[in-house]
Write a protein that holds these residues in place. Structure first.
Motif, PDB file in Angstrom:
ATOM      1  N   SER A  42      -4.163  12.701   5.450  1.00 41.55           N
ATOM      2  CA  SER A  42      -3.355  11.229   5.615  1.00 41.55           C
ATOM      3  C   SER A  42      -4.471  10.282   4.879  1.00 41.55           C
ATOM      4  CB  SER A  42      -3.803  11.007   7.107  1.00 41.55           C
ATOM      5  OG  SER A  42      -2.851  11.961   7.877  1.00 41.55           O
ATOM      6  N   GLY A  43      -3.808   9.235   4.587  1.00 40.46           N
ATOM      7  CA  GLY A  43      -4.554   8.168   3.787  1.00 40.46           C
ATOM      8  C   GLY A  43      -3.889   7.048   3.078  1.00 40.46           C
ATOM      9  N   CYS A  44      -4.493   6.073   2.742  1.00 38.81           N
ATOM     10  CA  CYS A  44      -3.730   5.064   2.145  1.00 38.81           C
ATOM     11  C   CYS A  44      -4.288   4.682   0.873  1.00 38.81           C
ATOM     12  CB  CYS A  44      -3.634   4.047   3.193  1.00 38.81           C
ATOM     13  SG  CYS A  44      -2.498   2.644   3.280  1.00 38.81           S
ATOM     14  N   HIS A  45      -3.655   4.066  -0.078  1.00 36.99           N
ATOM     15  CA  HIS A  45      -4.116   3.518  -1.193  1.00 36.99           C
ATOM     16  C   HIS A  45      -3.585   2.186  -1.505  1.00 36.99           C
ATOM     17  CE1 HIS A  45      -6.322   6.763  -2.788  1.00 36.99           C
ATOM     18  NE2 HIS A  45      -5.402   7.479  -2.664  1.00 36.99           N
ATOM     19  N   TYR A 104      -4.533   7.491   9.236  1.00 41.44           N
ATOM     20  CA  TYR A 104      -4.922   7.070   7.865  1.00 41.44           C
ATOM     21  C   TYR A 104      -6.001   6.534   7.317  1.00 41.44           C
ATOM     22  CZ  TYR A 104      -3.092   2.424   8.052  1.00 41.44           C
ATOM     23  OH  TYR A 104      -2.944   1.122   8.214  1.00 41.44           O
ATOM     24  N   GLN A 105      -6.530   5.580   8.486  1.00 40.14           N
ATOM     25  CA  GLN A 105      -7.677   4.724   8.071  1.00 40.14           C
ATOM     26  C   GLN A 105      -9.054   5.533   8.330  1.00 40.14           C
ATOM     27  OE1 GLN A 105      -5.552   3.746  10.863  1.00 40.14           O
ATOM     28  NE2 GLN A 105      -6.986   3.544  12.869  1.00 40.14           N
ATOM     29  N   TYR A 106      -8.859   6.607   8.798  1.00 39.96           N
ATOM     30  CA  TYR A 106     -10.136   7.668   9.063  1.00 39.96           C
ATOM     31  C   TYR A 106     -10.461   8.343   7.904  1.00 39.96           C
ATOM     32  CZ  TYR A 106      -9.275   5.872  13.689  1.00 39.96           C
ATOM     33  OH  TYR A 106      -8.766   5.281  14.807  1.00 39.96           O
ATOM     34  N   GLN A 107     -11.858   8.298   7.422  1.00 39.25           N
ATOM     35  CA  GLN A 107     -12.209   9.175   6.151  1.00 39.25           C
ATOM     36  C   GLN A 107     -11.984  10.617   6.635  1.00 39.25           C
ATOM     37  OE1 GLN A 107     -13.336   8.224   3.334  1.00 39.25           O
ATOM     38  NE2 GLN A 107     -12.799   6.047   3.725  1.00 39.25           N
ATOM     39  N   GLY A 113       0.770  -1.181  -0.022  1.00 42.23           N
ATOM     40  CA  GLY A 113       0.019   0.022  -0.126  1.00 42.23           C
ATOM     41  C   GLY A 113       0.861   1.341   0.056  1.00 42.23           C
ATOM     42  N   LEU A 114       0.596   2.380  -0.478  1.00 38.96           N
ATOM     43  CA  LEU A 114       1.140   3.590  -0.502  1.00 38.96           C
ATOM     44  C   LEU A 114       0.201   4.435   0.365  1.00 38.96           C
ATOM     45  CD1 LEU A 114       3.021   5.784  -1.668  1.00 38.96           C
ATOM     46  CD2 LEU A 114       1.072   6.246  -3.324  1.00 38.96           C
TER      47      LEU A 114
END
Length: 36
Positions: free
Chosen positions: A19-22, A10-13, A1-2
């Motif tokens: 912050s995030g994750c793809h 990162y896991q929170y909308q 994942g990136l």
């Protein structure tokens, strides 16, 4: 994942786009060959 930003958030909308994750999956031929 990136992933980017705060690892705890990162896991929170609500944390996006700071912050995030793809999830990135490599396919040999075409995207249609991916089974997720």
């Amino acid at each position: 994942g990136l992933c980017w930003g705060n690892p705890q958030d990162y896991q929170y909308q609500w944390a996006k786009p700071d912050s995030g994750c793809h999830r990135i999956i490599a396919a040999v031929d075409q995207p249609s060959s991916i089974k997720v």
